[in-house]
Structures are given as structure tokens and as C-alpha cells.
Design a protein around this motif. Structure first.
Motif, mmCIF file in Angstrom:
data_model
loop_
_atom_site.group_PDB
_atom_site.id
_atom_site.type_symbol
_atom_site.label_atom_id
_atom_site.label_comp_id
_atom_site.label_asym_id
_atom_site.label_seq_id
_atom_site.Cartn_x
_atom_site.Cartn_y
_atom_site.Cartn_z
ATOM 1 N N ALA A 170 16.968 1.985 23.628
ATOM 2 C CA ALA A 170 15.588 1.536 23.362
ATOM 3 C C ALA A 170 15.477 0.183 23.116
ATOM 4 O O ALA A 170 14.633 -0.604 23.667
ATOM 5 C CB ALA A 170 15.019 2.364 22.333
ATOM 6 N N ARG A 171 16.609 -0.446 22.365
ATOM 7 C CA ARG A 171 16.601 -1.735 21.926
ATOM 8 C C ARG A 171 17.042 -2.756 23.005
ATOM 9 O O ARG A 171 16.391 -3.739 23.336
ATOM 10 C CB ARG A 171 17.517 -2.033 21.018
ATOM 11 C CG ARG A 171 17.297 -1.513 19.498
ATOM 12 C CD ARG A 171 17.946 -2.158 18.501
ATOM 13 N NE ARG A 171 17.329 -1.822 17.092
ATOM 14 C CZ ARG A 171 17.932 -0.972 16.363
ATOM 15 N NH1 ARG A 171 19.064 -0.509 16.598
ATOM 16 N NH2 ARG A 171 17.292 -0.392 15.346
ATOM 17 N N ALA B 15 5.605 -2.968 24.280
ATOM 18 C CA ALA B 15 5.696 -3.980 25.157
ATOM 19 C C ALA B 15 4.667 -4.565 25.855
ATOM 20 O O ALA B 15 4.595 -5.777 26.484
ATOM 21 C CB ALA B 15 6.788 -3.886 25.850
ATOM 22 N N VAL B 16 3.671 -3.680 26.093
ATOM 23 C CA VAL B 16 2.429 -4.240 26.801
ATOM 24 C C VAL B 16 1.848 -5.141 26.305
ATOM 25 O O VAL B 16 0.808 -6.192 26.970
ATOM 26 C CB VAL B 16 1.403 -3.030 27.179
ATOM 27 C CG1 VAL B 16 2.103 -1.764 28.071
ATOM 28 C CG2 VAL B 16 0.857 -2.402 26.141
ATOM 29 N N ALA C 110 6.535 -4.556 31.437
ATOM 30 C CA ALA C 110 5.657 -3.268 30.966
ATOM 31 C C ALA C 110 4.541 -2.883 31.663
ATOM 32 O O ALA C 110 4.087 -1.793 31.875
ATOM 33 C CB ALA C 110 5.346 -3.698 29.544
ATOM 34 N N GLN C 111 3.836 -3.972 32.471
ATOM 35 C CA GLN C 111 2.954 -3.541 33.330
ATOM 36 C C GLN C 111 3.345 -3.053 34.663
ATOM 37 O O GLN C 111 2.607 -2.225 35.238
ATOM 38 C CB GLN C 111 2.143 -4.769 33.752
ATOM 39 C CG GLN C 111 1.604 -5.781 32.619
ATOM 40 C CD GLN C 111 0.502 -5.147 31.734
ATOM 41 O OE1 GLN C 111 -0.103 -4.219 32.102
ATOM 42 N NE2 GLN C 111 0.589 -5.663 30.503
ATOM 43 N N MET D 32 14.669 -6.270 27.450
ATOM 44 C CA MET D 32 14.200 -6.573 28.714
ATOM 45 C C MET D 32 12.706 -6.945 29.004
ATOM 46 O O MET D 32 12.366 -7.763 29.428
ATOM 47 C CB MET D 32 14.480 -5.275 29.694
ATOM 48 C CG MET D 32 15.950 -4.971 29.743
ATOM 49 S SD MET D 32 16.265 -3.240 30.472
ATOM 50 C CE MET D 32 14.680 -2.918 31.389
ATOM 51 N N TYR D 33 11.973 -6.251 28.094
ATOM 52 C CA TYR D 33 10.567 -6.431 28.264
ATOM 53 C C TYR D 33 10.284 -7.737 27.435
ATOM 54 O O TYR D 33 9.368 -8.711 28.056
ATOM 55 C CB TYR D 33 9.874 -5.418 27.494
ATOM 56 C CG TYR D 33 9.713 -4.032 28.172
ATOM 57 C CD1 TYR D 33 9.359 -3.891 29.239
ATOM 58 C CD2 TYR D 33 10.333 -2.969 27.382
ATOM 59 C CE1 TYR D 33 9.050 -2.773 29.872
ATOM 60 C CE2 TYR D 33 10.184 -1.651 28.064
ATOM 61 C CZ TYR D 33 9.441 -1.700 29.368
ATOM 62 O OH TYR D 33 9.500 -0.381 29.933
ATOM 63 N N ARG D 34 11.141 -8.241 26.557
ATOM 64 C CA ARG D 34 10.961 -9.489 25.824
ATOM 65 C C ARG D 34 11.198 -10.565 26.870
ATOM 66 O O ARG D 34 10.649 -11.695 26.892
ATOM 67 C CB ARG D 34 11.881 -9.697 24.708
ATOM 68 C CG ARG D 34 11.456 -9.166 23.443
ATOM 69 C CD ARG D 34 10.489 -10.106 22.833
ATOM 70 N NE ARG D 34 10.158 -9.910 21.506
ATOM 71 C CZ ARG D 34 8.936 -10.156 20.957
ATOM 72 N NH1 ARG D 34 8.121 -11.304 21.717
ATOM 73 N NH2 ARG D 34 8.545 -10.208 19.752
#
Length: 302
Positions: free
Chosen positions: A150-151, A214-215, A164-165, A156-158
Motif C-alpha cells: 500500500a505504501r 490519491a485522486v 490515480a485517474q 507511485m501516486y505521489r
């Protein structure tokens, strides 16, 4: 002091002399964190010095070099660079072709449409971020494995706020490396005594929670770029409004929270709190108890 665009141009010049290709304006924006105007001045300066040249159908290349068409990897990298700099909405076939310096129709030799392009972008990021090699879901603690993955996904989203989209859990794009993330968590949960359906549902729930948090990242980045203020700076600038709303006495708990002192509240804190509660819930379903089975209803509410 030397202008920023010249300092960036000097760095790129050194890279080109070491054999690197000429970066696009979007890549310059993403790598150096500058606006389009600055990136354009960098390319113009390199062109004025005679180091690069622009050729029809080839884009900006090293002066005197033979133009070579991009390969699929370069197409995907260019698309990711646009997404990182401006968001997923900015990624179009026309825009990508412009950054690569090739006719738009040429792109269809690499990808049939934008959906497949996004699939390749997402899978490339996932491939670059495989599940942690330091943990084995077949032998290590299930919670440590689920938490670590999860982290990893959060990081990755960061790094790629557009991701995220792109990710969907209702109409998922079949990206093999993304599916490998789900499989990895399922393997960890299997040792908890869950059946396959629950393993999958739990793995996707954790991933969806991370993605749902993350969105906000892309909007956060856009707001910071537009206002020139971080979230903390923006909140600080809203002091009078907070005081007016909380001064009515209708929100006593919120007022107490805000006046108690400084609070470290941000998306990272929100993610961590929710993630731990999700894992607590799974931990409560002991493998010694009868197998837990999730029953999903196909009926719509109402």
C-alpha cells in the motif's frame, strides 16, 4: 545571476554531449519543475547556440544528427512525462505526437488509441515499481506485506499524480504488472485463512482506498501551481474565514480541534489512519475462525 533557463540549458548541453537525446519541453517542465515558457526558452537558447535544430517530422534533435523514429518505449515515456507535468487530461495523441516531433497518424503504429496508451503508461509505472523484494507474501507477516505494498502504491501516486485517474476498479484496464500487485496481496491474505473471493475483495479494497486518497494529489498539485501556495500556506491565509465560521459557536468540536494547537493533517496522515483501520479490520478476522466469505449482492439499492 545567470537566468534559470540558461542554467537548465547548460545542464542539458552537458547531457547531450554525453549522448543523451534532446528532451522535449514537457520533459524539461517535469524534470526541472518549470513552466512552459521557461522550457520553451531553454530549447530556443539551445537552438540559438547551434546545438539543436528543428526538423519537420522529426522535432527538435541534435544538430547534424540523423533523425530516427521513436520506439514504443519512448512513446510511453513521452506520454508519462506529459502526464507528470500537466495531468492525464493533457495526454492526447495530437499532443504526444507534437512532443515527439512526428505526425499524429504515425502514433497509431505504436498504439491504437488513447485507452491503450494509458494502459501502457500505467503498466510501465507498475513495472518500474514491483512488489517489495524484501518481503515474501508466502512466508512473511501478511500485514507487513499488505502495508508495504500500500505504501509503495502511495509513493507511485505521489510521483505520478495522474495515475490515480487512470486506475479504475469498476472498468479496470488489464495491465499485467498492476494485476501482479493484486496477486501479491492475495498471496499474503491467503495465509490468513480467507477464501479466494475474500482475498481478492480485500486486496482490491486496500488498493482502492490508497487510490481514492490519491485522486486528491493531482488537484493539490494544480492548486499549488495556480496559487503559488502550499496547502499549509493556503490554510494559514484563511484564518479570518475560519474565525468567522467557528465564531458562531455552532461547531464547538471543530473549534476545539483547531484552537488546541498545531495539527499535522495532510493526505499522508489521512492515508495512514485509514490504512491502519482497514488492516485492523482484517486482523480481527482470525484464521482460527470459520473462513470469511464476502457475499456481494447484484441488487441495486432502493
Amino acid at each position: 545571476m545567470e537566468p534559470l533557463y540558461r542554467r537548465i540549458a547548460a545542464l542539458i548541453e552537458a547531457q547531450i554531449k554525453d549522448g543523451a537525446p534532446v528532451p522535449s519541453t514537457r520533459q524539461i517542465m517535469a524534470i526541472h519543475g518549470v513552466a512552459m515558457a521557461t522550457a520553451t526558452r531553454v530549447i530556443a537558447h539551445l537552438r540559438d547556440t547551434g546545438l539543436v535544430e528543428t526538423r519537420p517530422g522529426a522535432g527538435t534533435i541534435v544538430a547534424g544528427s540523423a533523425a530516427t523514429p521513436p520506439d514504443t518505449e519512448e512513446v510511453v515515456e513521452a506520454a508519462i512525462a506529459i502526464g507528470d507535468a500537466e495531468g492525464l487530461a493533457a495526454v492526447s495523441m495530437r499532443r504526444l505526437a507534437g512532443d515527439l516531433g512526428i505526425p499524429t497518424m504515425s502514433l497509431y503504429r505504436y498504439v491504437p488509441d488513447k485507452e491503450n496508451l494509458v494502459l501502457l503508461m500505467m503498466d510501465r509505472v507498475m513495472a518500474d515499481n514491483p512488489p517489495p523484494a524484501t518481503l515474501d507474501p508466502d512466508t512473511d507477516d501478511w500485514r507487513a506485506c499488505a502495508e508495504a505494498l500500500a505504501r509503495l502504491q502511495w509513493s507511485m501516486y505521489r510521483e505520478h499524480p495522474w495515475l490515480a485517474q487512470a486506475v479504475s476498479f469498476t472498468r479496470p484496464l488489464l495491465a499485467p504488472h498492476a494485476m501482479a500487485h493484486t496477486e501479491w496481496t492475495m498471496r499474503a491474505l491467503q495465509r490468513r485463512g480467507f477464501d479466494t473471493e475474500t482475498q481478492f475483495t480485500a486486496a482490491v479494497t486496500i488498493a482502492n482506498y490508497v487510490r481514492g486518497t490519491a485522486v486528491n494529489l493531482e488537484e493539490e498539485a494544480r492548486a499549488e501551481q495556480e496559487t503559488g501556495m502550499t496547502d499549509q500556506q493556503w490554510l494559514a491565509s484563511q484564518g479570518d474565514r475560519f474565525e468567522a465560521v467557528l465564531g458562531t459557536g455552532k461547531l464547538p468540536l471543530m473549534a476545539r480541534y483547531i484552537t488546541e494547537g498545531d495539527h499535522d493533517f495532510n493526505l499522508d496522515v489521512l492515508l495512514e489512519y485509514g490504512l491502519q483501520r482497514l488492516l485492523d479490520g482484517l486482523a480481527a478476522q482470525s484464521k482460527e475462525s470459520p473462513p470469511v466469505r464476502v457475499r456481494l449482492s447484484s441488487k441495486k439499492p432502493g
